[in-house]
Design a protein around this motif. Sequence first.
Motif, PDB file in Angstrom:
ATOM      1  N   VAL A 237       0.912  -1.211  -0.192  1.00 30.65           N
ATOM      2  CA  VAL A 237      -0.106  -0.055   0.092  1.00 30.65           C
ATOM      3  C   VAL A 237       0.848   1.074   0.035  1.00 30.65           C
ATOM      4  O   VAL A 237       0.534   2.278  -0.636  1.00 30.65           O
ATOM      5  CB  VAL A 237      -0.621   0.035   1.453  1.00 30.65           C
ATOM      6  N   SER A 238       1.776   1.303   0.636  1.00 29.99           N
ATOM      7  CA  SER A 238       2.964   2.423   0.764  1.00 29.99           C
ATOM      8  C   SER A 238       3.514   2.693  -0.574  1.00 29.99           C
ATOM      9  O   SER A 238       3.552   3.613  -0.960  1.00 29.99           O
ATOM     10  CB  SER A 238       3.962   2.331   2.056  1.00 29.99           C
ATOM     11  N   HIS A 239       4.135   1.550  -1.147  1.00 29.03           N
ATOM     12  CA  HIS A 239       4.468   1.714  -2.380  1.00 29.03           C
ATOM     13  C   HIS A 239       3.444   2.191  -3.503  1.00 29.03           C
ATOM     14  O   HIS A 239       4.019   3.143  -3.903  1.00 29.03           O
ATOM     15  CB  HIS A 239       4.970   0.176  -2.783  1.00 29.03           C
ATOM     16  N   GLN A 240       2.560   1.573  -3.555  1.00 30.33           N
ATOM     17  CA  GLN A 240       1.583   2.081  -4.394  1.00 30.33           C
ATOM     18  C   GLN A 240       0.937   3.452  -4.019  1.00 30.33           C
ATOM     19  O   GLN A 240       0.867   4.369  -5.161  1.00 30.33           O
ATOM     20  CB  GLN A 240       0.096   1.293  -4.342  1.00 30.33           C
ATOM     21  N   PHE A 241       0.893   4.057  -3.045  1.00 29.85           N
ATOM     22  CA  PHE A 241       0.477   5.331  -2.816  1.00 29.85           C
ATOM     23  C   PHE A 241       1.823   6.252  -3.261  1.00 29.85           C
ATOM     24  O   PHE A 241       1.566   7.359  -3.689  1.00 29.85           O
ATOM     25  CB  PHE A 241       0.076   5.706  -1.274  1.00 29.85           C
ATOM     26  N   ARG A 242       3.099   5.623  -2.823  1.00 23.28           N
ATOM     27  CA  ARG A 242       4.395   6.687  -3.263  1.00 23.28           C
ATOM     28  C   ARG A 242       4.267   6.805  -4.725  1.00 23.28           C
ATOM     29  O   ARG A 242       4.590   7.895  -4.997  1.00 23.28           O
ATOM     30  CB  ARG A 242       5.544   5.945  -2.723  1.00 23.28           C
ATOM     31  N   ALA A 243       3.984   5.682  -5.384  1.00 25.31           N
ATOM     32  CA  ALA A 243       4.129   5.788  -6.931  1.00 25.31           C
ATOM     33  C   ALA A 243       3.054   6.748  -7.427  1.00 25.31           C
ATOM     34  O   ALA A 243       3.265   7.417  -8.134  1.00 25.31           O
ATOM     35  CB  ALA A 243       3.786   4.394  -7.456  1.00 25.31           C
ATOM     36  N   HIS A 244       1.928   6.483  -6.848  1.00 27.18           N
ATOM     37  CA  HIS A 244       0.630   7.428  -7.381  1.00 27.18           C
ATOM     38  C   HIS A 244       0.845   8.805  -6.997  1.00 27.18           C
ATOM     39  O   HIS A 244       0.334   9.621  -7.770  1.00 27.18           O
ATOM     40  CB  HIS A 244      -0.577   6.782  -6.707  1.00 27.18           C
ATOM     41  N   TYR A 245       1.013   9.158  -5.574  1.00 26.45           N
ATOM     42  CA  TYR A 245       1.184  10.503  -5.155  1.00 26.45           C
ATOM     43  C   TYR A 245       2.589  11.343  -5.233  1.00 26.45           C
ATOM     44  O   TYR A 245       2.701  12.102  -5.204  1.00 26.45           O
ATOM     45  CB  TYR A 245       0.541  10.497  -3.805  1.00 26.45           C
ATOM     46  N   GLY A 246       3.381  10.413  -5.543  1.00 32.54           N
ATOM     47  CA  GLY A 246       4.652  11.160  -6.013  1.00 32.54           C
ATOM     48  C   GLY A 246       4.871  12.012  -6.901  1.00 32.54           C
ATOM     49  O   GLY A 246       5.602  12.982  -6.994  1.00 32.54           O
ATOM     50  N   LYS A 247       3.998  11.970  -8.016  1.00 33.29           N
ATOM     51  CA  LYS A 247       3.746  12.796  -9.174  1.00 33.29           C
ATOM     52  C   LYS A 247       3.545  14.280  -8.746  1.00 33.29           C
ATOM     53  O   LYS A 247       3.778  15.304  -9.077  1.00 33.29           O
ATOM     54  CB  LYS A 247       3.193  12.326 -10.313  1.00 33.29           C
ATOM     55  N   ILE A 248       2.504  14.436  -7.377  1.00 36.71           N
ATOM     56  CA  ILE A 248       2.565  15.752  -6.862  1.00 36.71           C
ATOM     57  C   ILE A 248       3.118  15.925  -5.474  1.00 36.71           C
ATOM     58  O   ILE A 248       2.733  16.634  -4.898  1.00 36.71           O
ATOM     59  CB  ILE A 248       0.943  16.001  -6.951  1.00 36.71           C
ATOM     60  N   ASN A 249       4.269  15.280  -5.339  1.00 39.21           N
ATOM     61  CA  ASN A 249       5.122  15.367  -4.134  1.00 39.21           C
ATOM     62  C   ASN A 249       4.304  15.088  -2.757  1.00 39.21           C
ATOM     63  O   ASN A 249       4.630  15.861  -2.006  1.00 39.21           O
ATOM     64  CB  ASN A 249       5.667  16.664  -4.167  1.00 39.21           C
ATOM     65  N   LEU A 250       3.357  14.142  -2.834  1.00 39.08           N
ATOM     66  CA  LEU A 250       2.685  14.105  -1.363  1.00 39.08           C
ATOM     67  C   LEU A 250       3.296  12.738  -0.802  1.00 39.08           C
ATOM     68  O   LEU A 250       3.485  11.516  -1.496  1.00 39.08           O
ATOM     69  CB  LEU A 250       1.331  13.766  -1.836  1.00 39.08           C
ATOM     70  N   THR A 251       3.421  12.826   0.449  1.00 39.09           N
ATOM     71  CA  THR A 251       3.834  11.673   1.332  1.00 39.09           C
ATOM     72  C   THR A 251       2.514  10.839   1.619  1.00 39.09           C
ATOM     73  O   THR A 251       1.609  11.154   1.611  1.00 39.09           O
ATOM     74  CB  THR A 251       4.620  11.874   2.629  1.00 39.09           C
ATOM     75  N   PHE A 252       2.727   9.680   2.161  1.00 35.36           N
ATOM     76  CA  PHE A 252       1.657   8.808   2.547  1.00 35.36           C
ATOM     77  C   PHE A 252       0.715   9.699   3.674  1.00 35.36           C
ATOM     78  O   PHE A 252      -0.514   9.753   3.549  1.00 35.36           O
ATOM     79  CB  PHE A 252       2.107   7.368   3.050  1.00 35.36           C
ATOM     80  N   PRO A 253       1.270  10.168   4.612  1.00 33.46           N
ATOM     81  CA  PRO A 253       0.557  10.758   5.712  1.00 33.46           C
ATOM     82  C   PRO A 253      -0.085  12.119   5.105  1.00 33.46           C
ATOM     83  O   PRO A 253      -1.320  12.387   5.479  1.00 33.46           O
ATOM     84  CB  PRO A 253       1.443  11.315   6.824  1.00 33.46           C
ATOM     85  N   GLN A 254       0.720  12.797   4.032  1.00 37.36           N
ATOM     86  CA  GLN A 254      -0.112  14.118   3.436  1.00 37.36           C
ATOM     87  C   GLN A 254      -1.188  13.630   2.912  1.00 37.36           C
ATOM     88  O   GLN A 254      -2.287  14.202   2.957  1.00 37.36           O
ATOM     89  CB  GLN A 254       0.871  14.565   2.844  1.00 37.36           C
ATOM     90  N   ALA A 255      -1.237  12.549   2.085  1.00 34.30           N
ATOM     91  CA  ALA A 255      -2.162  12.099   1.157  1.00 34.30           C
ATOM     92  C   ALA A 255      -3.546  11.564   1.872  1.00 34.30           C
ATOM     93  O   ALA A 255      -4.473  11.765   1.641  1.00 34.30           O
ATOM     94  CB  ALA A 255      -1.818  10.789   0.387  1.00 34.30           C
ATOM     95  N   MET A 256      -2.990  10.894   3.387  1.00 35.92           N
ATOM     96  CA  MET A 256      -4.294  10.270   4.076  1.00 35.92           C
ATOM     97  C   MET A 256      -4.895  11.660   4.797  1.00 35.92           C
ATOM     98  O   MET A 256      -6.138  11.500   5.052  1.00 35.92           O
ATOM     99  CB  MET A 256      -3.606   9.764   5.240  1.00 35.92           C
ATOM    100  N   VAL A 257      -4.137  12.815   5.246  1.00 32.12           N
ATOM    101  CA  VAL A 257      -4.869  14.083   5.591  1.00 32.12           C
ATOM    102  C   VAL A 257      -5.750  14.375   4.532  1.00 32.12           C
ATOM    103  O   VAL A 257      -6.916  14.955   4.937  1.00 32.12           O
ATOM    104  CB  VAL A 257      -3.891  15.014   5.946  1.00 32.12           C
ATOM    105  N   LEU A 258      -5.295  14.642   3.450  1.00 32.54           N
ATOM    106  CA  LEU A 258      -6.135  15.190   2.293  1.00 32.54           C
ATOM    107  C   LEU A 258      -7.250  14.385   1.983  1.00 32.54           C
ATOM    108  O   LEU A 258      -8.540  14.771   1.635  1.00 32.54           O
ATOM    109  CB  LEU A 258      -5.280  15.423   1.215  1.00 32.54           C
ATOM    110  N   SER A 259      -7.177  13.199   2.080  1.00 33.40           N
ATOM    111  CA  SER A 259      -8.408  12.071   1.873  1.00 33.40           C
ATOM    112  C   SER A 259      -9.491  12.376   3.108  1.00 33.40           C
ATOM    113  O   SER A 259     -10.369  12.276   2.650  1.00 33.40           O
ATOM    114  CB  SER A 259      -7.815  10.720   1.744  1.00 33.40           C
ATOM    115  N   LEU A 260      -8.777  12.404   3.953  1.00 36.69           N
ATOM    116  CA  LEU A 260      -9.951  12.520   5.435  1.00 36.69           C
ATOM    117  C   LEU A 260     -10.602  14.015   5.091  1.00 36.69           C
ATOM    118  O   LEU A 260     -11.778  14.028   5.156  1.00 36.69           O
ATOM    119  CB  LEU A 260      -9.095  12.780   6.638  1.00 36.69           C
TER     120      LEU A 260
END
Length: 145
Positions: free
Chosen positions: A18-41
Amino acid sequence: MALEKEILKEYLSVTHEVSHQFRAHYGKINLTFPQAMVLSLLETEGIMPISALAEQMGSANSTISGVVDRLERMNFVRRNRSEMDRRVIFVEITEHYQEVRDENAANVAGFFGKILEELNTEDQETVLKGLQMLNSALEKHTEDD
């Protein structure tokens, strides 16, 4: 003991993937996993106080405040002080983040939903129940410490 090792192995494998997939997907807009989770919430729940974000993320207020600081510098979120209680700080996503998200199809919940679509409803419910049981056991262990 073999079952515990197998559960731990699968858990570590899933969290790694999951971390790998999120990094690959959100890396293009420079988001870390915790940042992506906060935005999702914030996308699913709407404007929230930092304390509620921290609780939902299972982190300390100071940790989430640091994540929000970085998101604020990226102009992805903004803080607003409550007019009712000046001690309470609310966080909301910005129009800029919505534009970047739309341009990059970078919606955390949507991305995770696509992964789960590969499972039928019964299997999704089984995964949810298993995760809820594991989370409950972890919370009970934490309370006992």
